[in-house]
Enzyme design. Structure first.
Site, PDB file in Angstrom:
ATOM      1  N   ALA A  34       0.867  -1.193   0.000  1.00 44.38           N
ATOM      2  CA  ALA A  34       0.000   0.000   0.000  1.00 44.38           C
ATOM      3  C   ALA A  34       0.900   1.239   0.000  1.00 44.38           C
ATOM      4  CB  ALA A  34      -0.980  -0.008   1.169  1.00 44.38           C
ATOM      5  N   HIS A  39       6.747   6.096   1.521  1.00 38.91           N
ATOM      6  CA  HIS A  39       7.631   5.006   1.077  1.00 38.91           C
ATOM      7  C   HIS A  39       8.547   5.494  -0.048  1.00 38.91           C
ATOM      8  CE1 HIS A  39       4.110   2.477   2.585  1.00 38.91           C
ATOM      9  NE2 HIS A  39       5.121   2.048   3.300  1.00 38.91           N
ATOM     10  N   GLY A 149      11.019   4.984   8.034  1.00 42.87           N
ATOM     11  CA  GLY A 149      10.460   6.309   8.285  1.00 42.87           C
ATOM     12  C   GLY A 149      10.444   6.618   9.780  1.00 42.87           C
ATOM     13  N   ARG A 189      -2.423   2.854   6.495  1.00 45.82           N
ATOM     14  CA  ARG A 189      -3.708   2.724   7.189  1.00 45.82           C
ATOM     15  C   ARG A 189      -4.666   3.875   6.873  1.00 45.82           C
ATOM     16  NH1 ARG A 189      -3.326  -1.236  11.244  1.00 45.82           N
ATOM     17  NH2 ARG A 189      -1.160  -1.726  11.615  1.00 45.82           N
TER      18      ARG A 189
END
Ligand code: PAF
Length: 280
Positions: A34, A39, A149, A189
């Site tokens: 996702a 990212h 991260g 999320r």
């Protein structure tokens, strides 16, 4: 070009062996898919520091303490591969469950201390799952560098501790949190938020900034925390799991700004658990 998708460990080893023989730096960006701009910023950092970059996608069942959360976790592999096309990623490592945890798998990597608080306290077993899979991802990819991260700051410290304690020859890089235009920290999320919840979600970050400003003007931490929690609950957050000021070095609770500290928050909104942290 979309990166080649590797699903078997033998294929991954075949790909990395010549790189290692040539003394190349291999960067790994571990993800659960996702993929979002957060990212991609890790991929950019990996591309800048390394000769070859591997992105991994594995929704790791061992780090979910809630089966419903695991079932609902977004899975968007085709989209993810497409998004990586413009980044010149060398390989996408996408093992399945049995490839990662073959029958008889019996090893658990557990990091003490750092995992006693916050996500560790609220999600029993979560960091054992993270440390175990990340140790495996490091040894599978033979990475020299890994990129995480700061959004998951506790995870970053746990992974650094694990790599140092196990003498894994991997440099663990922490990269800044990427935020949406309204301040919400990017997270896979966020895809699970309803439209209405998405409009409320940035309040978490706004309240954290408010506490930071209050601390800088000398207001007492406890009253800032209490007022922020009350406002978040009024805005629609079901539960604020924590809103803590902690030392950046060891995550112990802090009272003031005399050492490098961060404000950490976790709160549930419409069934989705959001976490965030800011340096103060
Ligand atoms: O941050 C994540 O996405 C996961 O915790 C990680 C590091 C990929 C391990 O499964």
């Amino acid at each position: 070009m979309t990166p080649p998708i590797l699903r078997r460990l033998a294929e991954l080893r075949e790909t990395t062996t010549p790189w290692i023989r040539a003394g190349a730096r291999i960067g790994v960006v571990p993800t659960m898919g996702a993929l979002h701009e957060g990212h991609m910023s890790l991929v950019d950092a990996a591309k800048a520091a390394c000769d070859h970059v591997i992105v991994t996608i594995f929704v790791n069942p061992k780090q979910f303490n809630n089966p419903e959360d695991l079932a609902n976790y977004p899975r968007t592999e085709e989209d993810d591969a497409r998004k990586l096309a413009r980044f010149g990623v060398d390989a996408l490592w996408v093992p399945d469950g049995p490839q990662m945890y073959p029958e008889g798998f019996a090893t658990n990597v557990s990091v003490a201390g750092l995992t006693d608080v916050m996500e560790g306290a609220h999600r029993p077993g979560h960091f054992d799952g993270v440390a175990t899979v990340v140790a495996k991802l490091f040894t599978q990819t033979m990475a020299s560098d890994a990129f995480f991260g700061e959004k998951d700051f506790q995870q970053l410290l746990v992974v650094r501790r694990m790599a140092a304690d196990l003498d894994l020859p991997v440099k663990v890089h922490g990269c800044p949190t990427i935020r949406d235009i309204d301040g919400l920290a990017l997270s896979s999320r966020n895809l699970l938020l309803s439209d209405r919840a998405r409009t409320i979600a940035p309040r978490l970050q706004e309240e954290m900034q408010g506490i930071a400003e209050g601390l800088h003007t000398g207001k007492p931490l406890a009253s800032l925390q209490t007022a922020a929690i009350a406002r978040l609950e009024k805005a629609g957050f079901a539960a604020v799991d924590y809103l803590d000021l902690r030392r950046q070095s060891d995550l112990s609770l802090a009272e003031d700004l005399s050492v490098p500290v961060r404000l950490f928050a976790a709160a549930k909104l419409a069934g989705v658990r959001l976490i965030d942290n800011i340096a103060i």
